[in-house]
Write a protein that holds these residues in place. Sequence first.
Motif, PDB file in Angstrom:
ATOM      1  N   LYS A 135     -10.013   2.613  -7.032  1.00 51.80           N
ATOM      2  CA  LYS A 135      -9.494   3.570  -6.057  1.00 51.80           C
ATOM      3  C   LYS A 135     -10.544   4.631  -5.838  1.00 51.80           C
ATOM      4  N   ASP A 163     -10.852   0.972  -2.558  1.00 45.15           N
ATOM      5  CA  ASP A 163      -9.719   1.318  -1.694  1.00 45.15           C
ATOM      6  C   ASP A 163      -9.660   2.824  -1.510  1.00 45.15           C
ATOM      7  N   ASN A 165      -7.711   4.236   0.995  1.00 43.18           N
ATOM      8  CA  ASN A 165      -6.416   4.611   1.579  1.00 43.18           C
ATOM      9  C   ASN A 165      -6.534   5.675   2.673  1.00 43.18           C
ATOM     10  N   GLU A 192     -11.411  -0.868   1.383  1.00 45.69           N
ATOM     11  CA  GLU A 192     -10.187  -0.805   2.195  1.00 45.69           C
ATOM     12  C   GLU A 192     -10.058   0.566   2.856  1.00 45.69           C
ATOM     13  N   ASP A 215      -5.726  -2.627   5.522  1.00 46.34           N
ATOM     14  CA  ASP A 215      -4.483  -2.675   4.733  1.00 46.34           C
ATOM     15  C   ASP A 215      -3.405  -1.939   5.543  1.00 46.34           C
ATOM     16  N   GLU A 216      -3.441  -0.607   5.568  1.00 45.26           N
ATOM     17  CA  GLU A 216      -2.487   0.172   6.376  1.00 45.26           C
ATOM     18  C   GLU A 216      -2.503  -0.305   7.838  1.00 45.26           C
ATOM     19  N   LYS A 237       0.509  -7.071   1.943  1.00 46.68           N
ATOM     20  CA  LYS A 237       1.506  -6.627   0.973  1.00 46.68           C
ATOM     21  C   LYS A 237       2.861  -7.087   1.515  1.00 46.68           C
TER      22      LYS A 237
HETATM   23 MG   LIG Z   1      -4.507   0.768  -0.288  1.00 47.34          MG
END
Ligand SMILES: [Mg+2]
Length: 324
Positions: A135, A163, A165, A192, A215-216, A237
């Motif tokens: 992360k 990632d 985010n 990501e 991802d999002e 996911k």
């Molecule tokens: Mg993520």
Amino acid sequence: MRSAKLFQYQLPMDSGVILRDQRLVTREGWVVELCQDQQLAYGEIAPLPEFSVENVAEAGEQAQQLLSQWVAGETLDLESAYPSVAFGISCAIAELAAELPVTGNYLVAPLCSGDPDDLVERLNQMPGDKVAKIKVGMYEAVRDGIVANMLLEAIPDMQLRLDANRQWTPLKAQQFAKYVKPEHRAGIAFLEEPCRLPSDSLAFAQQTGINIAWDETVRDAGFEVKAEQGVAAIIIKPTLIGSLERCIALIEQAHAVGLTAVISSSIESSLGLNQLARLAQWQTPSVIPGLDTMQLFQVQLMQSWPGCELPVIPLSELDMVWHK
Ligand SMILES: [Mg+2]
Ligand SMILES: O=C(O)CCC(=O)C1=CC=C[C@@H](O)[C@@H]1C(=O)O
């Protein structure tokens, strides 16, 4: 002859699990049990706070309506159901039909949000491809760049997944990239969602040569799977996406345009996580899924996750809240 039951669960989490803005103290969700001709099958419905559009109560209510229809032999419209409900019910139906194979891909990409030295240790013990996920975007971008560079230098045959985010501004993303030596950038399988805006993330990938993954963005309205320079993968996911059919359609679209599809967890219990490992082995057999989330729990549910020694709560200890 069909019947169905819905059980409620509440599982204690490890103390340090933080979602976007809140601590996740208890994971809540539902277990679906389908019975047909004495055959039982299960699915997990677990909307993730701050990520799912539906909450646990809404999901439970919708699940009861759909399960009543299933018991009555009606066709279910899972495409317009909440994603977590569609995923849980479709898994149970696929299990009943023996469509979801029993073998799983339990090789996970170790997830590291703390000490990078622990990760080096775990990777050195890992058989086969060395893939890890860290992360980034929580501390200084420069620190993230230094850590990534250090790991890529320490384990040259590693494929690193990162990632962010959507935490970085374009400037912060550049600061990160500056500290990753150009010769190490190919060791980053993908990063990501570096920036808040997908267009900024795309520009970052094209400027730096660091591949990104969506991802999002996969869950944004109007998203279409397409090949773009600098995009390596899409993260799926299922609890946030929807039915098995919908997930498989996305995986097939990704493969058709040369993108990697990575099945990833939405912090399901060991029940859902095992089904995700089976989905991964079935649909993305050569890709290590992002399922290293069992360590975030204090207990397991119904089945154990390979190698996990946490106590397992049996179905008989859950409250059955509905049956038909
Ligand atoms: Mg993520
Ligand atoms: O993708 C993985 O390897 C594990 C899953 C994971 O990182 C996440 C799952 C669900 C919510 C988030 O906290 C987090 C993510 O940021 O993608």
